[in-house]
Design a protein around this motif. Structure first.
Motif, PDB file in Angstrom:
ATOM      1  N   GLN A 104       0.826  -1.197   0.000  1.00  0.00           N
ATOM      2  CA  GLN A 104       0.000   0.000   0.000  1.00  0.00           C
ATOM      3  C   GLN A 104       0.865   1.254   0.000  1.00  0.00           C
ATOM      4  OE1 GLN A 104      -3.597  -0.084   2.455  1.00  0.00           O
ATOM      5  NE2 GLN A 104      -3.061  -2.155   3.129  1.00  0.00           N
ATOM      6  N   SER A 105       0.220   2.367  -0.321  1.00  0.00           N
ATOM      7  CA  SER A 105       0.901   3.662  -0.318  1.00  0.00           C
ATOM      8  C   SER A 105       0.992   4.172   1.126  1.00  0.00           C
ATOM      9  CB  SER A 105       0.121   4.668  -1.167  1.00  0.00           C
ATOM     10  OG  SER A 105      -0.015   4.200  -2.485  1.00  0.00           O
ATOM     11  N   PRO A 106       2.036   4.905   1.504  1.00  0.00           N
ATOM     12  CA  PRO A 106       3.151   5.355   0.653  1.00  0.00           C
ATOM     13  C   PRO A 106       4.365   4.433   0.678  1.00  0.00           C
ATOM     14  CG  PRO A 106       3.251   6.472   2.750  1.00  0.00           C
ATOM     15  CD  PRO A 106       2.066   5.556   2.825  1.00  0.00           C
ATOM     16  N   GLU A 107       4.308   3.371   1.505  1.00  0.00           N
ATOM     17  CA  GLU A 107       5.510   2.562   1.700  1.00  0.00           C
ATOM     18  C   GLU A 107       5.946   1.834   0.438  1.00  0.00           C
ATOM     19  OE1 GLU A 107       2.055   0.181   3.570  1.00  0.00           O
ATOM     20  OE2 GLU A 107       2.730   2.259   3.453  1.00  0.00           O
ATOM     21  N   LYS A 108       4.986   1.527  -0.462  1.00  0.00           N
ATOM     22  CA  LYS A 108       5.375   0.782  -1.658  1.00  0.00           C
ATOM     23  C   LYS A 108       6.282   1.589  -2.578  1.00  0.00           C
ATOM     24  CE  LYS A 108       1.291   1.775  -4.546  1.00  0.00           C
ATOM     25  NZ  LYS A 108       0.171   1.139  -5.294  1.00  0.00           N
ATOM     26  N   TYR A 109       6.133   2.919  -2.558  1.00  0.00           N
ATOM     27  CA  TYR A 109       7.001   3.756  -3.393  1.00  0.00           C
ATOM     28  C   TYR A 109       8.420   3.805  -2.834  1.00  0.00           C
ATOM     29  CZ  TYR A 109       2.389   5.169  -5.007  1.00  0.00           C
ATOM     30  OH  TYR A 109       1.103   5.170  -5.484  1.00  0.00           O
ATOM     31  N   MET A 110       8.524   3.917  -1.526  1.00  0.00           N
ATOM     32  CA  MET A 110       9.846   3.885  -0.886  1.00  0.00           C
ATOM     33  C   MET A 110      10.516   2.537  -1.098  1.00  0.00           C
ATOM     34  SD  MET A 110       9.122   5.908   2.705  1.00  0.00           S
ATOM     35  CE  MET A 110       7.661   4.978   3.129  1.00  0.00           C
ATOM     36  N   PHE A 111       9.719   1.481  -1.050  1.00  0.00           N
ATOM     37  CA  PHE A 111      10.258   0.140  -1.235  1.00  0.00           C
ATOM     38  C   PHE A 111      10.830  -0.032  -2.636  1.00  0.00           C
ATOM     39  CE2 PHE A 111       9.946  -4.444  -2.049  1.00  0.00           C
ATOM     40  CZ  PHE A 111      10.504  -4.971  -0.895  1.00  0.00           C
ATOM     41  N   ARG A 112      10.099   0.451  -3.631  1.00  0.00           N
ATOM     42  CA  ARG A 112      10.559   0.313  -5.011  1.00  0.00           C
ATOM     43  C   ARG A 112      11.874   1.028  -5.236  1.00  0.00           C
ATOM     44  NH1 ARG A 112       4.692   1.194  -8.008  1.00  0.00           N
ATOM     45  NH2 ARG A 112       3.904  -0.929  -7.646  1.00  0.00           N
ATOM     46  N   VAL A 113      11.952   2.271  -4.786  1.00  0.00           N
ATOM     47  CA  VAL A 113      13.182   3.045  -4.980  1.00  0.00           C
ATOM     48  C   VAL A 113      14.346   2.406  -4.230  1.00  0.00           C
ATOM     49  CG1 VAL A 113      14.298   5.270  -4.567  1.00  0.00           C
ATOM     50  CG2 VAL A 113      11.939   5.202  -5.399  1.00  0.00           C
ATOM     51  N   GLY A 114      14.118   2.035  -2.970  1.00  0.00           N
ATOM     52  CA  GLY A 114      15.194   1.483  -2.152  1.00  0.00           C
ATOM     53  C   GLY A 114      15.682   0.138  -2.629  1.00  0.00           C
ATOM     54  N   VAL A 115      14.749  -0.742  -3.009  1.00  0.00           N
ATOM     55  CA  VAL A 115      15.138  -2.100  -3.418  1.00  0.00           C
ATOM     56  C   VAL A 115      15.858  -2.089  -4.765  1.00  0.00           C
ATOM     57  CG1 VAL A 115      14.227  -4.333  -4.150  1.00  0.00           C
ATOM     58  CG2 VAL A 115      13.409  -3.285  -2.053  1.00  0.00           C
ATOM     59  N   ILE A 116      15.340  -1.322  -5.725  1.00  0.00           N
ATOM     60  CA  ILE A 116      15.988  -1.285  -7.038  1.00  0.00           C
ATOM     61  C   ILE A 116      17.361  -0.621  -6.944  1.00  0.00           C
ATOM     62  CG2 ILE A 116      15.822  -0.351  -9.378  1.00  0.00           C
ATOM     63  CD1 ILE A 116      12.788  -0.716  -9.164  1.00  0.00           C
ATOM     64  N   SER A 117      17.474   0.445  -6.145  1.00  0.00           N
ATOM     65  CA  SER A 117      18.784   1.082  -5.933  1.00  0.00           C
ATOM     66  C   SER A 117      19.733   0.126  -5.215  1.00  0.00           C
ATOM     67  CB  SER A 117      18.622   2.364  -5.116  1.00  0.00           C
ATOM     68  OG  SER A 117      17.785   3.287  -5.779  1.00  0.00           O
ATOM     69  N   GLY A 118      19.202  -0.609  -4.228  1.00  0.00           N
ATOM     70  CA  GLY A 118      20.023  -1.585  -3.512  1.00  0.00           C
ATOM     71  C   GLY A 118      20.497  -2.710  -4.418  1.00  0.00           C
ATOM     72  N   ALA A 119      19.642  -3.147  -5.355  1.00  0.00           N
ATOM     73  CA  ALA A 119      20.040  -4.189  -6.299  1.00  0.00           C
ATOM     74  C   ALA A 119      21.169  -3.710  -7.198  1.00  0.00           C
ATOM     75  CB  ALA A 119      18.834  -4.609  -7.142  1.00  0.00           C
ATOM     76  N   THR A 120      21.098  -2.449  -7.603  1.00  0.00           N
ATOM     77  CA  THR A 120      22.169  -1.874  -8.436  1.00  0.00           C
ATOM     78  C   THR A 120      23.485  -1.837  -7.677  1.00  0.00           C
ATOM     79  OG1 THR A 120      20.526  -0.511  -9.577  1.00  0.00           O
ATOM     80  CG2 THR A 120      22.839   0.107  -9.829  1.00  0.00           C
ATOM     81  N   CYS A 121      23.432  -1.369  -6.427  1.00  0.00           N
ATOM     82  CA  CYS A 121      24.648  -1.314  -5.605  1.00  0.00           C
ATOM     83  C   CYS A 121      25.170  -2.713  -5.296  1.00  0.00           C
ATOM     84  CB  CYS A 121      24.367  -0.560  -4.302  1.00  0.00           C
ATOM     85  SG  CYS A 121      24.115   1.207  -4.496  1.00  0.00           S
TER      86      CYS A 121
END
Length: 241
Positions: A50-67
């Motif tokens: 649900q919002s707003p946590e899903k937006y933070m999750f998307r940004v954090g997880v995808i950035s974490g995968a890149t790192c």
């Protein structure tokens, strides 16, 4: 002479751990605080629906995968004596792809795609932990204390998935299955952190020095020592006679 500079590789490791751990914790706090999930104990993906946590999750997880993938590339380049480094790099690529899929698609949007991404991440990075720990135990560049910690994580990478598979057959114990998921995610992050002490300062982009060759690069210095090439030294000595 064109010098692009150098960077401390361990900061990529710190960024990876920060993103992976804090994304899970912040999304959990927000989801529990807004009443979207119970305090004990939701699955990690339940905190990203649900919002707003899903937006933070998307940004954090995808950035974490890149790192995470960048960190594994640095491991590949920093330890050429690792026997299975090509295999672990390939598995790390698959793990990063799975982690990105898991972050981009939540379990309510498309459960099948989300589950495939999660399984791909956990399965591939589990193998990365085990293989890298074995490689590190044979390497002369890794300190004994770091090897012991890595081997401990490798044992956990074997035990925790077995427990999770057994618990998956008992739906009433879902909270314990969630505990295994949290334990596994945090274990992966802190395993990655063990490489921070193993990294030296390395050049991300090699210096471009026309007519010169680099003979020494001090690990903790931004300056490199250069000398004239052998052919130029001979020509200079001949011209003096």
């Amino acid at each position: 002479m064109v010098i692009y500079g150098s960077a401390k590789v361990e900061w990529i490791t710190y960024s990876t751990v920060f993103l992976m751990v804090n994304t899970c914790i912040v999304c959990y706090i927000v989801a529990v605080g807004l009443g979207h999930v119970p305090a004990w104990l939701p699955m990690i993906s339940d905190c990203a629906v649900q919002s707003p946590e899903k937006y933070m999750f998307r940004v954090g997880v995808i950035s974490g995968a890149t790192c995470l993938l960048a960190n594994m590339v640095m491991v590949y380049n920093a330890f050429p004596d690792f026997y299975f480094r090509k295999c672990t790099l390939a598995l790390a690529v698959l793990a990063a792809v799975g982690m990105s899929i898991c972050g981009a698609v939540d379990e309510k949007e498309n459960p099948a795609v989300h589950d495939v991404g999660a399984l791909l991440f956990f399965a591939c990075y589990d193998l990365v932990v085990i293989i890298l720990s074995l490689d590190a135990s044979w390497s002369e560049k890794i300190s004994p204390s770091s090897i012991r910690v890595k081997l401990a994580f490798a044992i956990l990478a074997i035990v925790v998935p077995v427990i999770a598979i057994i618990l998956s057959y008992y739906p009433k114990h879902r909270s314990y299955l969630a505990l295994c998921e949290w334990f596994g995610a945090f274990g992966f992050a802190f395993f990655t952190l063990t490489f921070a002490q193993d990294f030296d300062t390395v050049d991300l982009v090699e210096e471009k020095c026309p007519d010169f060759e680099r003979v020494l690069s001090k690990p903790n210095s931004s300056q490199c020592v250069y000398t004239q090439s052998t052919s130029q030294q001979h020509s200079t000595s001949d011209s003096t006679f």
